[in-house]
Design a protein around this motif. Structure first.
Motif, PDB file in Angstrom:
ATOM      1  N   HIS A 137       1.951  -5.301   3.118  1.00  0.00           N
ATOM      2  CA  HIS A 137       1.325  -6.530   3.592  1.00  0.00           C
ATOM      3  C   HIS A 137      -0.156  -6.361   3.924  1.00  0.00           C
ATOM      4  N   LYS A 163       4.936 -12.526  -2.853  1.00  0.00           N
ATOM      5  CA  LYS A 163       5.146 -11.462  -3.842  1.00  0.00           C
ATOM      6  C   LYS A 163       5.814 -12.063  -5.067  1.00  0.00           C
ATOM      7  N   GLN A 194       8.040  -1.938   8.518  1.00  0.00           N
ATOM      8  CA  GLN A 194       8.356  -2.893   7.455  1.00  0.00           C
ATOM      9  C   GLN A 194       7.084  -3.457   6.830  1.00  0.00           C
ATOM     10  N   CYS A 243      15.102  -4.629   6.470  1.00  0.00           N
ATOM     11  CA  CYS A 243      15.539  -5.735   5.602  1.00  0.00           C
ATOM     12  C   CYS A 243      16.913  -6.272   5.969  1.00  0.00           C
ATOM     13  N   TYR A 254      12.090 -10.236   6.948  1.00  0.00           N
ATOM     14  CA  TYR A 254      11.393  -8.965   6.799  1.00  0.00           C
ATOM     15  C   TYR A 254      11.081  -8.627   5.345  1.00  0.00           C
ATOM     16  N   GLY A 255      11.995  -8.921   4.448  1.00  0.00           N
ATOM     17  CA  GLY A 255      11.832  -8.568   3.055  1.00  0.00           C
ATOM     18  C   GLY A 255      13.169  -8.179   2.448  1.00  0.00           C
ATOM     19  N   THR A 268       7.564 -13.535   3.327  1.00  0.00           N
ATOM     20  CA  THR A 268       8.173 -13.060   4.562  1.00  0.00           C
ATOM     21  C   THR A 268       7.571 -13.824   5.737  1.00  0.00           C
ATOM     22  N   GLY A 325      13.493  -2.220   2.423  1.00  0.00           N
ATOM     23  CA  GLY A 325      12.719  -1.642   3.522  1.00  0.00           C
ATOM     24  C   GLY A 325      13.533  -1.409   4.774  1.00  0.00           C
ATOM     25  N   HIS A 367       5.974  -0.880   4.467  1.00  0.00           N
ATOM     26  CA  HIS A 367       6.842  -0.855   3.281  1.00  0.00           C
ATOM     27  C   HIS A 367       6.513  -2.023   2.349  1.00  0.00           C
ATOM     28  N   ASN A 368       6.297  -3.188   2.903  1.00  0.00           N
ATOM     29  CA  ASN A 368       6.026  -4.379   2.094  1.00  0.00           C
ATOM     30  C   ASN A 368       4.641  -4.365   1.462  1.00  0.00           C
ATOM     31  N   CYS A 390       4.318 -11.967   6.862  1.00  0.00           N
ATOM     32  CA  CYS A 390       3.072 -12.161   6.120  1.00  0.00           C
ATOM     33  C   CYS A 390       2.483 -13.543   6.370  1.00  0.00           C
TER      34      CYS A 390
END
Length: 808
Positions: free
Chosen positions: A337, A352, A331, A517, A510-511, A600, A514, A334-335, A603
């Motif tokens: 970070h 973001k 994740q 998520c 998590y976001g 998130t 992704g 994917h993000n 992050c």
């Protein structure tokens, strides 16, 4: 593409992580940040993390003790929007970088001052190292009992520093907001002490509503290595057959049931002792569940469990990682970070934003690399705000936030903004936020200063109330997993349709997209992912043969790891939410851009671990605590003194080592080949620690603090009182506004922590908790509903509210 802080000019005189991380965040979002360094450079340059903390900035080297250096600084500040300092009291005045001087030079300047304890504190001149502030405020006591020894345990994640960094970001952005209203600059203060109070989630109210003596006895028992609590079933740690430690965090009943199904332990529900899982009252029953989970997890490898758990999207489980291992999390990848800046892989921007995205790409500057830029009169004059005559009742007055979030990590973020004067409306279901009932005092912190509206958003009439509410908001946020906002009528497109300029924020675990998520995540999951928990353990204690331990020894280690992860993940996330919301507000007000944005938990926790959230070839390993949690080495650690009292010593730089030698009457150590240089002291750390242990054991902690502080050596007693007792019982905190008294109609008067940034332009607006639906009726009237309509909605179960005693 425009970014949120375009056009904002920041002059950063601060040293250390708190100020540097704050100005890094502003630089990430387009601010032009100039680091003013002393002759020879910022001493923190010697630390690898300096390169992360100072990306995207300029560097000029100025001797502020000289007339020429002060003149150059003043010329720079005359065209600046923000000055950020971390001087101890009196230093700014001697250097001509104090607020009165700069205000006369530039009345529109935002002046931020970061300290250890506050400028008016009795400990204002005590060096504000994280370990020292943690000692004086009792933060180290939060980790008492983890190690196999009595006394406080070293707090490994720099929470006070991170809290102060976010206080500085928020102070600057709130100051810019206030300047847009008034046309004038302001001064604000934040401190590591205030940053630490953010992490006191419940104890501060507990010592006021429960018996003080009982709390004292509980603390004393907890500081003993023999004391091991039986964890609640919803938060457990366990080790797999191949030695991978896992964090399970499934608080709500349906999530816990999903966990037990995935582990093939549903048969436990057939036992009458376990029918109320995960909320069991008898510790013996909780221990039975704990042992069953430990046994079950160690029967398979992590690869086997990962395959089993993958389809169970309602289960929160994460393996413990170091911060260096976090970039490998799917994740996190994917993000995005982590980003590439120069030769380093670094943690990326905090929030973001879709319309004003941050994209930092410039490495930290070489010392004085921008000398020619400074000599060339770099900043062209720009039109400054004109005084408007507006007087604000609170710094963030006029901002309305509609908060649909539950639990802690997101709702506490809006509580921070309520403290600055924003109007925050907490919207919760007619059953109430579940976290209110899991831990009864949690709502004191997450609903402080808010108005409560209780509405069933699953009903059509409830959705209509939601639409009317968000149409009037500056900021709307939630923390639901993908799909839920759409079902409730509060997805971004729904809100944007009635409020195109809204700042819409998703406080994600998590976001929004992704591989993870759709998974839930609670407090400890982010700590497991981002590396803070395993650092606190520390990592050297986790062994490949752990799954073979006898049950009692396994429970001992599992308890320690769980305790290591209880200190800060939710609060780190909430602090990031608060800063993210203000970055969104800055973009909307300064650039006319409303947008979707998200933070998130992962992050934000990486930013809290910014000492290590970067990778490059040849990077030295992160300093880790020893296994007994004394600290990071002989000159930054806890020491036992007479009468079983404790001090924390912090001598980070060579000058401080010299001062320590002089104060202890050991000038010979300066010439001792074992200790004469920093490298020698590192190589002979055990010998130096042994020498210091003998010395500190000769006197009481109070005596050592008094003597060494008089010699300007950072030393503080570490066992006197915990964070809550310090904050609620020390009169200096009331005098500084770090603790405030509030009153609630049903719950009466009580003390609470104050705002993490305090302004001179207007007081904060810290308020009491709000009960479920406490303000439902006045809010509905404000939206145009009549008394008869409100009564009908209540009868239909669309809305509800508490009575005068706080019941509903």
């Amino acid at each position: 593409m425009a970014t949120a802080c375009d056009g904002v000019r920041v002059v950063d005189f601060s040293q250390g992580m708190a100020g540097n991380l704050a100005s890094m965040t502003l630089a990430d979002y387009g601010a032009e940040v100039v680091r003013v360094e002393p002759p020879g450079g910022d001493p923190w340059r010697a630390f690898p993390a300096w390169q992360l903390w100072n990306r995207g900035k300029r560097s000029v080297e100025l001797d502020l003790k000289s007339e020429q250096g002060r003149a150059a600084a003043h010329e720079l500040l005359a065209g600046a929007d923000v000055a950020l300092v971390s001087f101890r009291p009196g230093v700014g005045e001697r250097l001509g970088i104090d607020y009165p001087t700069l205000k006369a030079l530039n009345p529109q300047l935002i002046y931020g001052h970061i300290t250890g304890f506050g400028t008016k504190s009795p400990w204002a001149n005590l060096k504000g190292y994280e370990g020292i502030v943690n000692a004086k405020t009792g933060r180290h006591l939060s980790f008492a009992g983890i190690a196999e020894r009595p006394g406080p345990g070293y707090a490994a994640v720099p929470s006070g520093t991170f809290g102060a960094s976010q206080g500085a970001i928020q102070g600057i952005l709130v100051g810019l907001y206030a300047r847009r209203k008034t046309g004038l600059g302001c001064q604000f203060e934040t401190s590591l002490l205030q940053g630490n109070t953010a992490y006191d989630m419940m104890r501060w109210i507990g010592i006021q509503v429960a018996d003080e003596q009982a709390f004292g006895m509980a603390r004393e028992a907890a500081s003993s290595p023999a004391a091991r609590a039986i964890p609640r079933p919803n938060y457990l740690t366990a080790v797999t057959k191949d030695g991978v430690w896992l964090q399970l965090a499934n608080t709500m009943p349906h999530l816990f049931a999903a966990q037990m199904a995935a582990l093939d332990l549903l048969h436990l529900y057939a036992d009458p002792r376990y029918v109320d899982l995960p909320r069991l009252k008898d510790p013996a029953d909780s221990e039975g569940v704990w042992e069953a989970v430990l046994d079950r997890i160690r029967s398979k490898t992590w690869a086997e469990w990962r395959e089993i758990l993958e389809p169970h999207t309602n289960v929160c489980v994460e393996p413990f990682r170091t911060t260096q291992e976090t970039p490998e999390h799917p994740q996190v990848q994917h993000n995005g970070h982590f980003i590439r800046v120069g030769d380093m892989e670094q943690v990326g921007p905090l929030v973001k934003q879709t319309e004003t995205p941050a994209s930092p790409s410039t490495p930290a500057p070489a010392l004085d690399q921008d000398a020619d830029w400074l000599a060339g009169r770099p900043w062209e004059p720009k039109e400054k705000p004109k005084p408007t005559g507006v007087k604000l009742g609170a710094p963030l007055e006029g901002v309305t936030i509609v908060d649909f979030a539950n639990y802690y990590a997101t709702p506490f973020g809006t509580s921070l903004l309520a403290d600055y004067g924003a109007r925050v409306i907490k919207v919760e279901s007619t059953e109430g936020d579940y976290s209110r009932f899991v831990v009864g005092t949690l709502g004191y912190k997450t609903t402080g200063g808010k108005e409560g509206l209780s509405v069933d958003l699953k009903s059509e009439e409830g959705k209509e109330i939601g639409r009317k509410l968000v149409a009037q908001a500056d900021i709307v946020l939630h923390n639901f997993r993908p799909g839920a906002p759409e079902r409730l009528g509060i997805a971004y497109e729904d809100v944007k349709a009635v409020n195109p300029d809204v700042v819409y924020h998703y406080g994600a675990s998590y976001g929004s997209t992704g591989p993870s998520c759709l998974r839930p995540a609670f407090h400890p999951a982010a700590g497991a992912i981002a590396g803070g928990a395993i650092l606190q353990m520390p990592p050297s204690l986790l062994k490949k043969d752990d799954p073979e331990l006898p049950m009692d020894a396994l429970k001992e280690k599992a308890w320690r790891l769980l305790k290591a992860n209880e200190g800060n993940p939710d609060v780190n996330a909430a602090l990031g939410v608060g800063s993210g919301l203000l970055l969104g507000l800055q973009a909307r007000d300064a650039l006319g851009v409303g947008q979707y944005q998200e933070t998130t938990m992962i992050c934000a926790n990486l930013h809290a671990n910014a000492e290590d959230a970067f990778r490059y070839e040849g990077k030295p390993p992160r300093a880790e605590p020893d296994e007994l949690l004394y600290g990071l080495g002989p000159l930054y650690r806890l020491y036992l003194c007479t009468d079983e009292t404790w001090v924390f010593l912090a001598c980070v730089f060579d000058k401080e080592w010299d001062d320590l030698c002089q104060a202890l009457g050991r000038a010979d150590w300066r010439e001792d080949s074992r200790f004469a240089t920093a490298a020698a002291r590192s190589g002979n750390a055990a010998a130096l620690a042994s020498e210091l242990e003998k010395i500190f054991l000769t006197r009481h902690a109070d005596d050592w603090e008094k003597e060494l502080v008089a010699a300007d050596v950072a030393c503080a007693r570490a066992d006197e009182r915990d964070v809550a007792q310090f904050a609620m019982r020390d009169s200096s905190n009331l005098e500084q506004g770090f603790t405030v008294e509030v009153e609630h109609p049903a719950h009466g008067r009580y003390l609470r922590h104050g705002a993490i940034a305090i302004f001179d332009i207007a007081p904060g607006r810290e308020g009491p908790l709000c009960d479920v639906g406490e303000h439902t009726r006045p809010i509905l009237k404000e939206l145009g509903y009549s008394d008869a309509e409100i009564a009908r909605l209540k009868e239909a179960g669309v809305v509800t509210w508490t009575d005068e005693e706080g019941n509903f």
